[in-house]
Design a protein around this motif. Sequence first.
Motif, PDB file in Angstrom:
ATOM      1  N   LEU A 100       0.858  -1.177   0.000  1.00  0.00           N
ATOM      2  CA  LEU A 100       0.000   0.000   0.000  1.00  0.00           C
ATOM      3  C   LEU A 100       0.892   1.224   0.000  1.00  0.00           C
ATOM      4  O   LEU A 100       1.571   1.515   0.993  1.00  0.00           O
ATOM      5  CB  LEU A 100      -0.916   0.002   1.228  1.00  0.00           C
ATOM      6  N   ALA A 101       0.915   1.940  -1.114  1.00  0.00           N
ATOM      7  CA  ALA A 101       1.791   3.099  -1.234  1.00  0.00           C
ATOM      8  C   ALA A 101       1.193   4.325  -0.552  1.00  0.00           C
ATOM      9  O   ALA A 101       1.884   5.038   0.182  1.00  0.00           O
ATOM     10  CB  ALA A 101       2.069   3.395  -2.710  1.00  0.00           C
ATOM     11  N   TYR A 102      -0.105   4.564  -0.796  1.00  0.00           N
ATOM     12  CA  TYR A 102      -0.755   5.741  -0.227  1.00  0.00           C
ATOM     13  C   TYR A 102      -2.217   5.461   0.096  1.00  0.00           C
ATOM     14  O   TYR A 102      -2.915   4.798  -0.663  1.00  0.00           O
ATOM     15  CB  TYR A 102      -0.681   6.932  -1.202  1.00  0.00           C
ATOM     16  N   LEU A 103      -2.633   5.985   1.238  1.00  0.00           N
ATOM     17  CA  LEU A 103      -4.040   5.927   1.641  1.00  0.00           C
ATOM     18  C   LEU A 103      -4.376   7.268   2.263  1.00  0.00           C
ATOM     19  O   LEU A 103      -3.694   7.720   3.186  1.00  0.00           O
ATOM     20  CB  LEU A 103      -4.262   4.807   2.654  1.00  0.00           C
ATOM     21  N   ALA A 104      -5.405   7.926   1.754  1.00  0.00           N
ATOM     22  CA  ALA A 104      -5.787   9.237   2.286  1.00  0.00           C
ATOM     23  C   ALA A 104      -7.298   9.394   2.199  1.00  0.00           C
ATOM     24  O   ALA A 104      -7.934   8.904   1.270  1.00  0.00           O
ATOM     25  CB  ALA A 104      -5.096  10.366   1.523  1.00  0.00           C
ATOM     26  N   VAL A 105      -7.850  10.084   3.199  1.00  0.00           N
ATOM     27  CA  VAL A 105      -9.285  10.369   3.251  1.00  0.00           C
ATOM     28  C   VAL A 105      -9.466  11.850   3.519  1.00  0.00           C
ATOM     29  O   VAL A 105      -8.746  12.440   4.341  1.00  0.00           O
ATOM     30  CB  VAL A 105      -9.979   9.543   4.361  1.00  0.00           C
ATOM     31  N   ASP A 106     -10.405  12.452   2.820  1.00  0.00           N
ATOM     32  CA  ASP A 106     -10.711  13.869   3.010  1.00  0.00           C
ATOM     33  C   ASP A 106     -10.982  14.151   4.487  1.00  0.00           C
ATOM     34  O   ASP A 106     -11.716  13.404   5.148  1.00  0.00           O
ATOM     35  CB  ASP A 106     -11.929  14.246   2.165  1.00  0.00           C
ATOM     36  N   ALA A 107     -10.391  15.228   4.993  1.00  0.00           N
ATOM     37  CA  ALA A 107     -10.481  15.531   6.422  1.00  0.00           C
ATOM     38  C   ALA A 107     -11.925  15.676   6.901  1.00  0.00           C
ATOM     39  O   ALA A 107     -12.245  15.330   8.039  1.00  0.00           O
ATOM     40  CB  ALA A 107      -9.698  16.806   6.730  1.00  0.00           C
ATOM     41  N   GLY A 108     -12.798  16.164   6.038  1.00  0.00           N
ATOM     42  CA  GLY A 108     -14.185  16.362   6.421  1.00  0.00           C
ATOM     43  C   GLY A 108     -15.020  15.099   6.398  1.00  0.00           C
ATOM     44  O   GLY A 108     -16.198  15.125   6.770  1.00  0.00           O
ATOM     45  N   HIS A 109     -14.424  13.985   5.952  1.00  0.00           N
ATOM     46  CA  HIS A 109     -15.180  12.731   5.849  1.00  0.00           C
ATOM     47  C   HIS A 109     -14.470  11.574   6.548  1.00  0.00           C
ATOM     48  O   HIS A 109     -14.706  10.410   6.224  1.00  0.00           O
ATOM     49  CB  HIS A 109     -15.420  12.386   4.373  1.00  0.00           C
ATOM     50  N   ARG A 110     -13.639  11.892   7.501  1.00  0.00           N
ATOM     51  CA  ARG A 110     -12.981  10.842   8.264  1.00  0.00           C
ATOM     52  C   ARG A 110     -13.915  10.306   9.345  1.00  0.00           C
ATOM     53  O   ARG A 110     -14.931  10.891   9.651  1.00  0.00           O
ATOM     54  CB  ARG A 110     -11.677  11.369   8.864  1.00  0.00           C
ATOM     55  N   ARG A 111     -13.544   9.143   9.880  1.00  0.00           N
ATOM     56  CA  ARG A 111     -14.349   8.452  10.896  1.00  0.00           C
ATOM     57  C   ARG A 111     -15.734   8.052  10.359  1.00  0.00           C
ATOM     58  O   ARG A 111     -16.718   7.990  11.096  1.00  0.00           O
ATOM     59  CB  ARG A 111     -14.488   9.312  12.163  1.00  0.00           C
ATOM     60  N   GLN A 112     -15.794   7.819   9.047  1.00  0.00           N
ATOM     61  CA  GLN A 112     -17.036   7.355   8.432  1.00  0.00           C
ATOM     62  C   GLN A 112     -16.839   5.992   7.760  1.00  0.00           C
ATOM     63  O   GLN A 112     -17.682   5.550   6.983  1.00  0.00           O
ATOM     64  CB  GLN A 112     -17.534   8.383   7.411  1.00  0.00           C
ATOM     65  N   GLY A 113     -15.709   5.348   8.046  1.00  0.00           N
ATOM     66  CA  GLY A 113     -15.444   4.018   7.512  1.00  0.00           C
ATOM     67  C   GLY A 113     -14.829   3.984   6.127  1.00  0.00           C
ATOM     68  O   GLY A 113     -14.688   2.906   5.539  1.00  0.00           O
ATOM     69  N   ILE A 114     -14.440   5.143   5.597  1.00  0.00           N
ATOM     70  CA  ILE A 114     -13.895   5.173   4.236  1.00  0.00           C
ATOM     71  C   ILE A 114     -12.538   4.496   4.178  1.00  0.00           C
ATOM     72  O   ILE A 114     -12.282   3.650   3.302  1.00  0.00           O
ATOM     73  CB  ILE A 114     -13.802   6.628   3.718  1.00  0.00           C
TER      74      ILE A 114
END
Length: 231
Positions: A100-114
């Motif tokens: 896994l090279a990179y994993l990122a989630v938009d700050a406004g949509h974290r803690r939503q299981g993405i």
Amino acid sequence: MFTLSHLNSTPPESLKSQVLQMVVDYFGDVSVVPLLPSNPLYQLYQYVIGYEVHLHLQSMNAETEGPVQLLLALDDEDPSRVLGFALYLPSPDDAAACSLAYLAVDAGHRRQGIGQALLQRVLAHRPHLELACAADKVPLFEAMGLQVLAAQGAQVLMSSRDYRSSGMVAVADLAPVFASTEVRQIHAYLLKQHGQRAMQQAEKQRDAHLDALALQAQQLVDERLPSRALH
């Protein structure tokens, strides 16, 4: 809510630009050299990591098990909006393994299981997943089911299994990026803006920061794997 989309060819420009912007915006979270914004080298490394991801995306060749695979989490209300992504590199000689090279989630949509959903989808394709992250990110990935294997420089090596894959994983050669005209121009601009003494100090700060991260990584591994620390 969100929908996952698995791509094996270079994404459309509208999606690609969002992925690259996310890499730049969350540079401190995803970079192997997570400099502080106060360091004059911050902009330089932001460019380098963005260009590295750009090279990965450009190398996607539409093959199901090609060298680069991309997962996007798209907003159900606006499918043109990227809420998160996972970029992984399948091993060419171990059909179960990937990095896994990179994993990122938009700050406004974290803690939503993405993030969890992205990781689980990667594991569905390649169940032996490995990644390297800073020590402070280890609990996050442990909560997703990964386990600590070893310290790896300033990072901690983690895996979905309790051993490393014997397969090879392709990585981007960043030497040409650092030697590129663009990077030299950025460095020259920063040198002119901050002065040689400040840039030398910035390099010392970078090295000290990486040394501190390496110490944290080793300490965490020793805590998680005390039997190994005795050998």
